[in-house]
Design a protein around this motif. Structure first.
Motif, PDB file in Angstrom:
ATOM      1  N   HIS A   1       0.822  -1.208   0.000  1.00  0.00           N
ATOM      2  CA  HIS A   1       0.000   0.000   0.000  1.00  0.00           C
ATOM      3  C   HIS A   1       0.858   1.262   0.000  1.00  0.00           C
ATOM      4  O   HIS A   1       2.034   1.229   0.333  1.00  0.00           O
ATOM      5  CB  HIS A   1      -0.923   0.006   1.223  1.00  0.00           C
TER       6      HIS A   1
ATOM      7  N   TYR B   1       1.514   3.282  -2.614  1.00  0.00           N
ATOM      8  CA  TYR B   1       2.164   3.615  -3.877  1.00  0.00           C
ATOM      9  C   TYR B   1       1.061   4.086  -4.827  1.00  0.00           C
ATOM     10  O   TYR B   1       0.234   3.299  -5.268  1.00  0.00           O
ATOM     11  CB  TYR B   1       2.875   2.389  -4.450  1.00  0.00           C
ATOM     12  N   LEU B   2       1.075   5.376  -5.154  1.00  0.00           N
ATOM     13  CA  LEU B   2       0.052   5.956  -6.002  1.00  0.00           C
ATOM     14  C   LEU B   2      -0.049   5.210  -7.330  1.00  0.00           C
ATOM     15  O   LEU B   2       0.971   4.933  -7.971  1.00  0.00           O
ATOM     16  CB  LEU B   2       0.373   7.427  -6.258  1.00  0.00           C
ATOM     17  N   THR B   3      -1.265   4.867  -7.750  1.00  0.00           N
ATOM     18  CA  THR B   3      -1.651   4.076  -8.928  1.00  0.00           C
ATOM     19  C   THR B   3      -1.463   2.573  -8.709  1.00  0.00           C
ATOM     20  O   THR B   3      -1.877   1.783  -9.552  1.00  0.00           O
ATOM     21  CB  THR B   3      -0.906   4.466 -10.229  1.00  0.00           C
ATOM     22  N   ARG B   4      -0.824   2.158  -7.625  1.00  0.00           N
ATOM     23  CA  ARG B   4      -0.587   0.729  -7.378  1.00  0.00           C
ATOM     24  C   ARG B   4      -1.004   0.328  -5.955  1.00  0.00           C
ATOM     25  O   ARG B   4      -0.566  -0.674  -5.426  1.00  0.00           O
ATOM     26  CB  ARG B   4       0.895   0.390  -7.584  1.00  0.00           C
ATOM     27  N   ASP B   5      -1.855   1.131  -5.327  1.00  0.00           N
ATOM     28  CA  ASP B   5      -2.268   0.861  -3.952  1.00  0.00           C
ATOM     29  C   ASP B   5      -3.040  -0.457  -3.879  1.00  0.00           C
ATOM     30  O   ASP B   5      -4.017  -0.655  -4.602  1.00  0.00           O
ATOM     31  CB  ASP B   5      -3.142   2.006  -3.434  1.00  0.00           C
TER      32      ASP B   5
END
Length: 304
Positions: free
Chosen positions: A50, A52-56
């Motif tokens: 969790h 990580y922007l765009t990869r949450d």
């Protein structure tokens, strides 16, 4: 320098977010890159990553697959599923040898090999680690917000850590698993914030399919909890090769580096958890980017 076969601009040891990010930057800089990964990451136990922007919420396995697929279009970047067993610094290059005897040469070498976690010796903790027991509330606190939570730990940092976890839930119990390493003022402060302190020894953690259910104490008492945050996990280096090359290690077993991962050993870089002990997904990837730019700039300067 004598013409060498298998000569790369850089060998990257470790294929997590830090190493992959560095490989991407260097591949886009037209550098000849070999990334070697033994597929034994620290986050093997992690269910989701969790923050990580765009990869949450992405799984570590999915993140690695996406990253490797993106690297595939850069013809100068090669990937090898291997274990590095020896690295030697020659006069103008590094010699890297893998477990299967593959010998590679590079102008620079970057280690993003991470660390190994050593959990407290609590029966049942291993079964829930990464599913309902975690070291970082910023990584996993949201998923268990406002639930009955536990903190496990008893180091000099336990007061600040407990206070931090309380941000995600006011229903909090601190298990010190023995006499608490807290002064009277700290104990009073925690109690004032409705945080229960339990100093009794933990006998067992009860769980089902990785989900924490309760703490079984040695005095027979049962305390219901749905997740735990662990303070004071001991980390040790997953790879000792940089130390053999002359890189220094601090008192916490973290490699000492300068800006962008450069070490006192010319051409040797270390990034990610190997230098921070804990970085998180987005910070590791950021360090890979910065190290990649720094390494490419260094090669440009040397070639100029």
């Amino acid at each position: 320098m004598k013409e060498l076969r298998n000569l790369f601009d850089i060998v990257i040891v470790g294929g997590g977010p830090a190493g992959l990010s560095a490989a991407l930057v260097l591949g886009r800089s037209k550098r000849k890159v070999m990334l070697i990964d033994d597929n034994k990451p620290r986050h093997n136990v992690t269910y989701e990553s969790h923050g990580y922007l765009t990869r949450d919420g992405i799984t570590p396995h999915e993140f690695k697959n996406i990253s490797r697929n993106e690297l595939a279009k850069y013809k100068h970047v090669e990937l090898m599923n291997e274990q590095v067993v020896h690295v030697e610094k020659k006069e103008k290059h590094f010699e890297t040898i893998t477990k299967n005897g593959v010998k590679l040469y590079s102008l620079k070498i970057l280690f993003a090999t991470g660390v190994t976690d050593h959990l407290p010796h609590i029966d049942g903790l291993k079964e829930i680690y990464g599913r309902s027991a975690f070291p970082c509330p910023y990584c996993d606190g949201w998923e268990f917000r406002d639930q009955p939570l536990a903190v496990i730990g008893n180091s000099d940092r336990i007061f600040e850590y407990t206070r931090s976890v309380q941000n995600w839930s006011s229903n909090l119990v601190l298990f010190t698993n023995g006499s608490a390493n807290l002064n009277m003022e700290q104990k009073k402060n925690l109690v004032q914030h409705q945080i229960t302190i339990i100093e009794n020894k933990i006998k067992h953690l009860n769980s089902e399919n990785g989900k924490l259910q309760s703490f079984q104490l040695e005095n027979g008492k049962l305390i219901l909890r749905t997740a735990a945050f662990i303070e004071g996990i001991k980390e040790t280096q997953s790879c000792k090769i940089p130390e053999k090359l002359g890189c220094r290690i601090d008192e916490n077993d973290a490699y000492i580096t300068k800006q962008n991962g450069l070490t006192d050993v010319s051409g040797l870089y270390i990034i990610g958890d190997a230098k921070n002990l804990f970085s998180g997904l987005i910070k590791s990837a950021s360090e890979g980017y910065c190290a990649g730019v720094s390494i490419n700039s260094e090669i440009i300067e040397e070639n100029w």
